[in-house]
Motif scaffolding. Sequence first.
Motif, PDB file in Angstrom:
ATOM      1  N   LEU B 107      76.671 -58.629   7.363  1.00 29.07           N
ATOM      2  CA  LEU B 107      76.413 -57.649   6.389  1.00 29.07           C
ATOM      3  C   LEU B 107      77.299 -57.485   4.826  1.00 29.07           C
ATOM      4  CD1 LEU B 107      77.926 -55.648   9.211  1.00 29.07           C
ATOM      5  CD2 LEU B 107      75.593 -55.449   8.400  1.00 29.07           C
ATOM      6  N   THR B 108      77.944 -58.925   4.998  1.00 29.47           N
ATOM      7  CA  THR B 108      78.161 -59.412   3.089  1.00 29.47           C
ATOM      8  C   THR B 108      77.117 -60.251   2.424  1.00 29.47           C
ATOM      9  OG1 THR B 108      78.064 -61.269   4.841  1.00 29.47           O
ATOM     10  CG2 THR B 108      80.599 -60.423   3.924  1.00 29.47           C
ATOM     11  N   GLN B 111      76.508 -56.358   1.084  1.00 30.03           N
ATOM     12  CA  GLN B 111      77.163 -55.501   0.381  1.00 30.03           C
ATOM     13  C   GLN B 111      77.044 -56.376  -0.897  1.00 30.03           C
ATOM     14  OE1 GLN B 111      80.701 -56.550   2.113  1.00 30.03           O
ATOM     15  NE2 GLN B 111      81.503 -54.950   1.079  1.00 30.03           N
ATOM     16  N   GLU B 142      68.942 -52.701  12.281  1.00 29.59           N
ATOM     17  CA  GLU B 142      69.416 -51.647  12.529  1.00 29.59           C
ATOM     18  C   GLU B 142      71.096 -51.129  11.788  1.00 29.59           C
ATOM     19  OE1 GLU B 142      69.305 -48.729  15.280  1.00 29.59           O
ATOM     20  OE2 GLU B 142      70.637 -49.175  16.272  1.00 29.59           O
ATOM     21  N   ASN B 143      71.590 -51.851  12.590  1.00 25.17           N
ATOM     22  CA  ASN B 143      73.299 -52.173  11.402  1.00 25.17           C
ATOM     23  C   ASN B 143      73.152 -52.993  10.018  1.00 25.17           C
ATOM     24  OD1 ASN B 143      72.882 -54.979  12.242  1.00 25.17           O
ATOM     25  ND2 ASN B 143      75.077 -55.171  12.341  1.00 25.17           N
ATOM     26  N   HIS B 146      72.478 -49.875   8.414  1.00 24.85           N
ATOM     27  CA  HIS B 146      72.924 -48.365   8.499  1.00 24.85           C
ATOM     28  C   HIS B 146      73.909 -48.975   7.636  1.00 24.85           C
ATOM     29  CE1 HIS B 146      71.894 -47.555  12.499  1.00 24.85           C
ATOM     30  NE2 HIS B 146      70.540 -46.533  11.860  1.00 24.85           N
ATOM     31  N   PHE B 147      74.818 -50.331   7.734  1.00 22.28           N
ATOM     32  CA  PHE B 147      75.730 -50.874   7.033  1.00 22.28           C
ATOM     33  C   PHE B 147      75.864 -50.861   5.402  1.00 22.28           C
ATOM     34  CE2 PHE B 147      78.082 -54.118   4.000  1.00 22.28           C
ATOM     35  CZ  PHE B 147      79.220 -53.727   4.414  1.00 22.28           C
ATOM     36  N   ALA B 150      75.286 -46.820   3.991  1.00 18.22           N
ATOM     37  CA  ALA B 150      77.160 -46.860   2.829  1.00 18.22           C
ATOM     38  C   ALA B 150      77.198 -46.799   3.089  1.00 18.22           C
ATOM     39  CB  ALA B 150      77.720 -46.742   5.282  1.00 18.22           C
ATOM     40  N   TYR B 151      77.386 -48.311   2.329  1.00 19.18           N
ATOM     41  CA  TYR B 151      77.946 -48.893   1.328  1.00 19.18           C
ATOM     42  C   TYR B 151      77.614 -48.753  -0.065  1.00 19.18           C
ATOM     43  CZ  TYR B 151      80.389 -52.276  -1.629  1.00 19.18           C
ATOM     44  OH  TYR B 151      80.852 -53.216  -2.471  1.00 19.18           O
ATOM     45  N   GLU B 153      75.831 -45.778  -0.753  1.00 17.92           N
ATOM     46  CA  GLU B 153      76.637 -44.672  -1.439  1.00 17.92           C
ATOM     47  C   GLU B 153      77.778 -44.418  -1.924  1.00 17.92           C
ATOM     48  OE1 GLU B 153      75.619 -41.291   1.813  1.00 17.92           O
ATOM     49  OE2 GLU B 153      73.646 -40.714   0.924  1.00 17.92           O
ATOM     50  N   SER B 154      78.520 -45.432  -1.139  1.00 18.98           N
ATOM     51  CA  SER B 154      80.142 -44.997  -1.242  1.00 18.98           C
ATOM     52  C   SER B 154      80.521 -45.341  -3.041  1.00 18.98           C
ATOM     53  CB  SER B 154      81.070 -45.727  -0.387  1.00 18.98           C
ATOM     54  OG  SER B 154      81.768 -46.133  -0.698  1.00 18.98           O
ATOM     55  N   GLN B 157      78.496 -43.462  -5.562  1.00 17.85           N
ATOM     56  CA  GLN B 157      79.276 -42.554  -5.820  1.00 17.85           C
ATOM     57  C   GLN B 157      80.486 -42.648  -7.177  1.00 17.85           C
ATOM     58  OE1 GLN B 157      81.092 -40.001  -2.578  1.00 17.85           O
ATOM     59  NE2 GLN B 157      79.744 -38.285  -2.947  1.00 17.85           N
ATOM     60  N   TRP B 180      68.510 -39.829  11.568  1.00 19.23           N
ATOM     61  CA  TRP B 180      69.315 -40.238  10.775  1.00 19.23           C
ATOM     62  C   TRP B 180      68.569 -40.822   9.452  1.00 19.23           C
ATOM     63  CZ3 TRP B 180      70.040 -45.215   7.876  1.00 19.23           C
ATOM     64  CH2 TRP B 180      70.603 -45.553   8.135  1.00 19.23           C
ATOM     65  N   TYR B 184      69.114 -39.898   5.399  1.00 21.18           N
ATOM     66  CA  TYR B 184      69.399 -40.514   4.219  1.00 21.18           C
ATOM     67  C   TYR B 184      68.913 -41.298   3.598  1.00 21.18           C
ATOM     68  CZ  TYR B 184      73.876 -40.643   6.270  1.00 21.18           C
ATOM     69  OH  TYR B 184      74.985 -39.800   6.691  1.00 21.18           O
TER      70      TYR B 184
END
Lengths: 94, 458
Positions: B107-108, B111, B142-143, B146-147, B150-151, B153-154, B157, B180, B184
Amino acid sequence: MKNKTYICSAGVEWVKNSDGILVVQGKKSQSYLLTGLESALWSWMNLSYSFPRLVSMLAELEGISRPAAGRRLRQILEDWRGKGILEEREIIHG
Amino acid sequence: MISDIFAVPIIDKYLIYAPLHSLATLVDRRGAISLRRAILEADYCPPATIEALLSTLRSPGSAAPQPRIGPINDPYFLGLIPTRLCNLSCLYCDFAGSRQPGSIMKLTTAQEAIEAYFQLARQSDLQEVEVHFFGGEPFFAENVVHFAVAYAESRAQELGLRVRFEATSNGVYNPERCRWIADYFDTIVLSLDGPEDIQEGQRPAKNGRKTAQTVIRNARILSEGPVELVIRSCVTQATVNRLPEIASWIASEFIPSTVCFEALTPSILSKKAGLYPPDPWDFARNFILASDILEEAGIETALSTVVLHNLRTSFCPVGQDALIISPDGSIDACYLMQDDWKRAGLDMHLGWLKDGKFQIDPKAVRRVRNNSVYDKPLCTACLCHYHCAGGCHINHSVAHSGGAYDSLCLQTRLITIASLLKRLGQDSLMHTWLDDRRALEISAWQSTDLLTSRGFFE
């Protein structure tokens, strides 16, 4: 052994739009726009991620420790319970 | 001197095409000869109709597209490969699942890649950013998706960016996951080769389970959602004559914006499975018939080598500064695997994602950008020059001289010509031409399309 899980309260509908997730609590005629972190958590929760997995993803997302992420997650879930958009259930394992 | 004017015989006429001037027209042989003379001979006085054409051709037109230069400051998109693993075992796919290590992106890593990309976008004053997911099957991890969504999008913004998400997927997941994705993602390219018998025959699951019903159900879910659905269908020798049937089926069952029919790229596995690429003449003919059916339903038909709406020097994101991140943090220009590039004598590696930053070698950027159509002798005098741009740098060999066309060239040339005729409203002529194999061969095998080539009419 008892585990907790969270589900949407009855009468709650939500829709994803370009600003975030709009959650409508029909019974209370209230709506809430979830953005940023809350929007991410709501979508993950509805993908049936377990509590520990939510904590771990939240920790990565926010760059915080897992214990801190756990506290933050509980806070948010409590807030949603207060708003009537989420209910806590117990899962009973045999 | 007027350049880049292509002319292709279509039965008793010539299709004149000047992509830099957005000009396509039909003339008879005499008209084509006059046009050629008027371009080459200063003292030649052409007839009035040709003079009108010439005045358009003498206008500045668009500049010929050029490979990018300078540092990477406007990447085409950020590509994330969450995993090379896949839950399917498609009979023709030897590029990913079967020979890839099973690593999954941390995930890192996702990110840091997004953060580095968004910071680059901010420095370059970009308003829109795109994150594309490739595999294997991206939703097999998938995680990570999904992660990352979300990251992104946030952060988008917070930074005032508009972010688009796109993924190429096999469509094998449960309905909840699919909804989903529909909510998205902006675009999903769904691999669906055709009705159940074709899909089941060509794209079985790794565990031997049938998947067609799942993919078809999910194609319906995606059709109903706000996401743009692009259906990608791999066409083989066995299915090519069913293209019109496949098109009718798709048009009646789903709501895609586009259906992309691509001829099978042969691989060791596909040969083993007895799957072969379609005959290019059959492919072109059936592609056009299928596109007529889809057009009636308001659906676009696409072939990746026939992109007429823009001029390009490279067929794919290679050379357009796409930054594609592998699970290990390698930054590459191409989503195919290192082994594939090496086999083709190419190196698509750009650098590494390290300490949260893109560490990109400027020499590697120049090397990758040099993979342009201007380096492909086969393409120099072809009317598809600025649209096909030579096809896949890895899988399509173009080290031949002009006219030594292979199957991919032939089908691309035929479909490009047919598309131009359709644009001119010459549907009837196009269909007459399509039904005349000899006429097709004369058009497709012409060794140079450049009207000003020596001995063009000899």
